[in-house]
Design a protein around this motif. Structure first.
Motif, PDB file in Angstrom:
ATOM      1  N   LEU A  85     -45.210  29.383  -4.235  1.00 20.68           N
ATOM      2  CA  LEU A  85     -44.196  30.987  -4.175  1.00 20.68           C
ATOM      3  C   LEU A  85     -45.231  31.953  -3.218  1.00 20.68           C
ATOM      4  CD1 LEU A  85     -40.838  30.418  -4.849  1.00 20.68           C
ATOM      5  CD2 LEU A  85     -41.765  29.748  -2.861  1.00 20.68           C
ATOM      6  N   GLU A  92     -38.369  34.644  -4.528  1.00 18.66           N
ATOM      7  CA  GLU A  92     -37.841  33.250  -4.843  1.00 18.66           C
ATOM      8  C   GLU A  92     -36.443  33.520  -5.124  1.00 18.66           C
ATOM      9  OE1 GLU A  92     -38.285  31.191  -9.268  1.00 18.66           O
ATOM     10  OE2 GLU A  92     -39.902  32.825  -8.299  1.00 18.66           O
ATOM     11  N   ARG A  95     -33.813  30.402  -9.469  1.00 18.13           N
ATOM     12  CA  ARG A  95     -33.968  28.917 -10.365  1.00 18.13           C
ATOM     13  C   ARG A  95     -33.804  28.478 -11.176  1.00 18.13           C
ATOM     14  NH1 ARG A  95     -39.905  27.449 -12.114  1.00 18.13           N
ATOM     15  NH2 ARG A  95     -40.481  29.238 -10.671  1.00 18.13           N
TER      16      ARG A  95
END
Length: 249
Positions: A85, A92, A95
């Motif tokens: 990334l 991003e 996550r």
């Protein structure tokens, strides 16, 4: 909106991949590594592969639509997607680290080469050859069927996502192979034949697509690695990452 695409990334080459290849070539019984499986890092080549992957994800417009990111808790997978990334200049997404995406557990066979398994656990080797890879569960470990059970649970959660169109997953070769098996409804003969003729390369990209929740998945691309061949600093590797993958009936 619902997830209509899954992009599956296998981690780049790890230090354990290198150690396993070296041990197999030397005919050794034990693979010498310095970390438990969850903490195995990328090799220098694995880092370069991850950068090449990042450029490929950027070129393909991975974040042109809303994206969710799910990652194995194992370090090599987290390093791969983090490097990718950053190298691709990609934002991003939030996550999610999910233990169901961890690598297959080999129990008593962990850290043993094929020679080590034959010499140290001959009864287990005979059981493995009798039962076949799909159903054989080494003591303290998992069969392929076991891994598929946790992935079926994971894919139920995919159907519950509301917002992202695309799910980006960073995980391991067994997870990539068996996610494809679950999504395509492959039974034992079908997945074993597929695995016989296909391998999941390090830092490769596999894509699945469907029209809507409940619609059948189709395999759009499997283990794409052209980005590695085109990179001056990376190269294609096909370490199994495990000692008994694909070569076992």
């Amino acid at each position: 909106m619902a997830v209509t695409e899954i992009w599956l990334v296998r981690h780049g080459e790890s230090t354990a991949n290198v150690a396993a290849a070296r041990a197999e070539a030397a005919g050794a019984e034990v693979i010498e590594v310095d970390h438990r499986d969850a903490d195995v890092p990328l090799s220098p080549l694995g880092e370069e592969q991850s950068r090449a992957l990042g450029a490929e994800l950027a070129d393909r417009g991975v974040d042109d639509v809303p994206v969710a990111l799910w990652v194995s808790p194992y370090l090599r997978a987290q390093q791969t997607i983090g490097i990718a990334l950053e190298a691709g200049g990609l934002r991003e997404p939030s996550r999610r680290v999910d233990e169901r995406l961890r690598d297959r557990e080999l129990g008593v066979l962990d850290l043993l080469t094929s020679t080590g398994v034959r010499n140290r656990f001959p009864d287990e080797e005979r059981r493995r050859r009798w039962l076949g890879k799909y159903y054989h569960r080494p003591a303290g470990g998992e069969s392929w069927a076991d891994v598929m059970l946790r992935l079926r649970s994971l894919l139920v959660d995919v159907d519950r996502l509301d917002g992202p169109d695309r799910l980006l997953v960073a995980a391991h070769d067994a997870v990539v192979m068996l996610t494809v098996a679950v999504c395509l409804d492959l039974d034992e003969p079908a997945i074993m034949e597929f695995a016989r003729t296909h391998t999941v390369a390090n830092a490769s990209l596999t894509r699945l697509r469907r029209d809507a929740v409940g619609a059948p998945w189709t395999l759009e691309e499997f283990s794409a690695v052209e980005h590695l061949a085109e990179s001056p600093d990376a190269e294609v590797t096909e370490h199994s990452g495990r000692k008994d993958d694909a070569r076992v009936r």
